[in-house]
Design a protein around this motif. Structure first.
Motif, PDB file in Angstrom:
ATOM      1  N   LEU A  85      -9.996 -12.781  -1.275  1.00 21.11           N
ATOM      2  CA  LEU A  85      -9.016 -12.128  -2.141  1.00 21.11           C
ATOM      3  C   LEU A  85      -8.178 -11.085  -1.399  1.00 21.11           C
ATOM      4  O   LEU A  85      -7.264 -10.513  -1.978  1.00 21.11           O
ATOM      5  CB  LEU A  85      -9.733 -11.445  -3.316  1.00 21.11           C
ATOM      6  N   LEU A  86      -8.518 -10.859  -0.141  1.00 26.78           N
ATOM      7  CA  LEU A  86      -7.881  -9.775   0.604  1.00 26.78           C
ATOM      8  C   LEU A  86      -7.084 -10.286   1.794  1.00 26.78           C
ATOM      9  O   LEU A  86      -7.364 -11.349   2.333  1.00 26.78           O
ATOM     10  CB  LEU A  86      -8.944  -8.788   1.095  1.00 26.78           C
ATOM     11  N   ARG A  87      -6.115  -9.490   2.197  1.00 24.02           N
ATOM     12  CA  ARG A  87      -5.366  -9.713   3.428  1.00 24.02           C
ATOM     13  C   ARG A  87      -5.832  -8.666   4.441  1.00 24.02           C
ATOM     14  O   ARG A  87      -6.492  -7.703   4.088  1.00 24.02           O
ATOM     15  CB  ARG A  87      -3.870  -9.534   3.182  1.00 24.02           C
ATOM     16  N   GLU A  88      -5.426  -8.851   5.676  1.00 28.26           N
ATOM     17  CA  GLU A  88      -5.767  -7.879   6.722  1.00 28.26           C
ATOM     18  C   GLU A  88      -4.493  -7.423   7.419  1.00 28.26           C
ATOM     19  O   GLU A  88      -3.672  -8.250   7.834  1.00 28.26           O
ATOM     20  CB  GLU A  88      -6.721  -8.495   7.736  1.00 28.26           C
ATOM     21  N   SER A  89      -4.344  -6.115   7.549  1.00 28.34           N
ATOM     22  CA  SER A  89      -3.196  -5.575   8.270  1.00 28.34           C
ATOM     23  C   SER A  89      -3.315  -5.930   9.741  1.00 28.34           C
ATOM     24  O   SER A  89      -4.332  -5.646  10.384  1.00 28.34           O
ATOM     25  CB  SER A  89      -3.137  -4.048   8.111  1.00 28.34           C
ATOM     26  N   GLY A  90      -2.275  -6.532  10.288  1.00 29.81           N
ATOM     27  CA  GLY A  90      -2.255  -6.846  11.710  1.00 29.81           C
ATOM     28  C   GLY A  90      -2.142  -5.602  12.571  1.00 29.81           C
ATOM     29  O   GLY A  90      -2.478  -5.639  13.751  1.00 29.81           O
ATOM     30  N   ASP A  91      -1.671  -4.502  11.985  1.00 26.18           N
ATOM     31  CA  ASP A  91      -1.521  -3.253  12.736  1.00 26.18           C
ATOM     32  C   ASP A  91      -2.807  -2.448  12.806  1.00 26.18           C
ATOM     33  O   ASP A  91      -3.123  -1.865  13.833  1.00 26.18           O
ATOM     34  CB  ASP A  91      -0.430  -2.378  12.106  1.00 26.18           C
ATOM     35  N   THR A  92      -3.542  -2.377  11.666  1.00 27.05           N
ATOM     36  CA  THR A  92      -4.708  -1.493  11.610  1.00 27.05           C
ATOM     37  C   THR A  92      -6.023  -2.208  11.376  1.00 27.05           C
ATOM     38  O   THR A  92      -7.082  -1.608  11.511  1.00 27.05           O
ATOM     39  CB  THR A  92      -4.522  -0.441  10.494  1.00 27.05           C
ATOM     40  N   GLY A  93      -5.970  -3.482  10.969  1.00 30.96           N
ATOM     41  CA  GLY A  93      -7.198  -4.205  10.646  1.00 30.96           C
ATOM     42  C   GLY A  93      -7.741  -3.883   9.265  1.00 30.96           C
ATOM     43  O   GLY A  93      -8.759  -4.438   8.855  1.00 30.96           O
ATOM     44  N   GLN A  94      -7.070  -2.995   8.548  1.00 35.06           N
ATOM     45  CA  GLN A  94      -7.513  -2.590   7.210  1.00 35.06           C
ATOM     46  C   GLN A  94      -7.294  -3.728   6.217  1.00 35.06           C
ATOM     47  O   GLN A  94      -6.288  -4.427   6.273  1.00 35.06           O
ATOM     48  CB  GLN A  94      -6.728  -1.351   6.772  1.00 35.06           C
ATOM     49  N   ARG A  95      -8.224  -3.916   5.304  1.00 32.99           N
ATOM     50  CA  ARG A  95      -8.128  -4.961   4.283  1.00 32.99           C
ATOM     51  C   ARG A  95      -7.410  -4.416   3.052  1.00 32.99           C
ATOM     52  O   ARG A  95      -7.582  -3.254   2.689  1.00 32.99           O
ATOM     53  CB  ARG A  95      -9.513  -5.466   3.907  1.00 32.99           C
ATOM     54  N   TYR A  96      -6.622  -5.283   2.379  1.00 32.78           N
ATOM     55  CA  TYR A  96      -5.834  -4.848   1.228  1.00 32.78           C
ATOM     56  C   TYR A  96      -5.432  -6.053   0.385  1.00 32.78           C
ATOM     57  O   TYR A  96      -5.557  -7.200   0.803  1.00 32.78           O
ATOM     58  CB  TYR A  96      -4.579  -4.097   1.691  1.00 32.78           C
ATOM     59  N   CYS A  97      -4.923  -5.771  -0.797  1.00 37.54           N
ATOM     60  CA  CYS A  97      -4.247  -6.780  -1.606  1.00 37.54           C
ATOM     61  C   CYS A  97      -3.032  -6.118  -2.238  1.00 37.54           C
ATOM     62  O   CYS A  97      -3.018  -4.914  -2.476  1.00 37.54           O
ATOM     63  CB  CYS A  97      -5.163  -7.423  -2.642  1.00 37.54           C
ATOM     64  N   THR A  98      -2.002  -6.919  -2.446  1.00 39.81           N
ATOM     65  CA  THR A  98      -0.749  -6.385  -2.968  1.00 39.81           C
ATOM     66  C   THR A  98      -0.214  -7.280  -4.065  1.00 39.81           C
ATOM     67  O   THR A  98      -0.449  -8.491  -4.064  1.00 39.81           O
ATOM     68  CB  THR A  98       0.280  -6.201  -1.825  1.00 39.81           C
ATOM     69  N   GLY A  99       0.487  -6.676  -5.004  1.00 43.29           N
ATOM     70  CA  GLY A  99       1.030  -7.404  -6.146  1.00 43.29           C
ATOM     71  C   GLY A  99       0.065  -7.373  -7.314  1.00 43.29           C
ATOM     72  O   GLY A  99      -1.159  -7.309  -7.134  1.00 43.29           O
ATOM     73  N   ALA A 100       0.618  -7.411  -8.521  1.00 41.62           N
ATOM     74  CA  ALA A 100      -0.206  -7.280  -9.723  1.00 41.62           C
ATOM     75  C   ALA A 100      -1.243  -8.400  -9.856  1.00 41.62           C
ATOM     76  O   ALA A 100      -2.389  -8.139 -10.218  1.00 41.62           O
ATOM     77  CB  ALA A 100       0.680  -7.219 -10.960  1.00 41.62           C
ATOM     78  N   ASP A 101      -0.864  -9.634  -9.560  1.00 42.50           N
ATOM     79  CA  ASP A 101      -1.816 -10.743  -9.710  1.00 42.50           C
ATOM     80  C   ASP A 101      -3.000 -10.601  -8.762  1.00 42.50           C
ATOM     81  O   ASP A 101      -4.156 -10.753  -9.163  1.00 42.50           O
ATOM     82  CB  ASP A 101      -1.125 -12.084  -9.477  1.00 42.50           C
TER      83      ASP A 101
END
Length: 118
Positions: A85-101
């Motif tokens: 369900l998560l993406r990974e920042s190519g800059d920092t390696g931090q995991r995240y998700c974006t957008g309401a869905d």
């Protein structure tokens, strides 16, 4: 333990590219609605409101210059069973998700709120 960090745009922002008037982000408004349905999320997440103009320094610090979209949920301690369900920042390696869905799906899986009706 630090909480996951949710970033939302402040309401009634100006967008010089669109001319005069005030605007709101529809995805941020959807997440605000979810927070009102499940107020305990506000105690489980760190909710930060950011201004519309870029750079959005607080987000850049966590994800990098290329990752400034809102809404965005930065997941500090991702569980392996939620990795898809998560993406990974190519800059920092931090995991995240974006957008309401995506954020709604993650909050359902990780925090136990009800699923969005299809």
């Amino acid at each position: 333990m630090p909480h996951d960090q949710l970033f939302l745009l402040r309401a009634d922002f100006a967008d010089p590219a669109l001319g005069p008037g005030a605007y709101h982000c529809t995805d941020c408004a959807r997440i605000e609605g979810l927070l009102s349905y499940f107020p305990t999320l506000r105690t489980q997440l760190d909710v930060t409101y950011v201004d519309f103009p870029r750079p959005r320094a607080a987000i850049v610090a966590l994800l990098g210059e290329a990752y400034q979209n809102c809404p965005v949920l930065v997941v500090l301690n991702p569980r392996p069973d939620h990795a898809a369900l998560l993406r990974e920042s190519g800059d920092t390696g931090q995991r995240y998700c974006t957008g309401a869905d995506a954020i709604t799906a993650y909050l359902h899986a990780a925090y136990g709120v009800s699923a969005a009706h299809p």
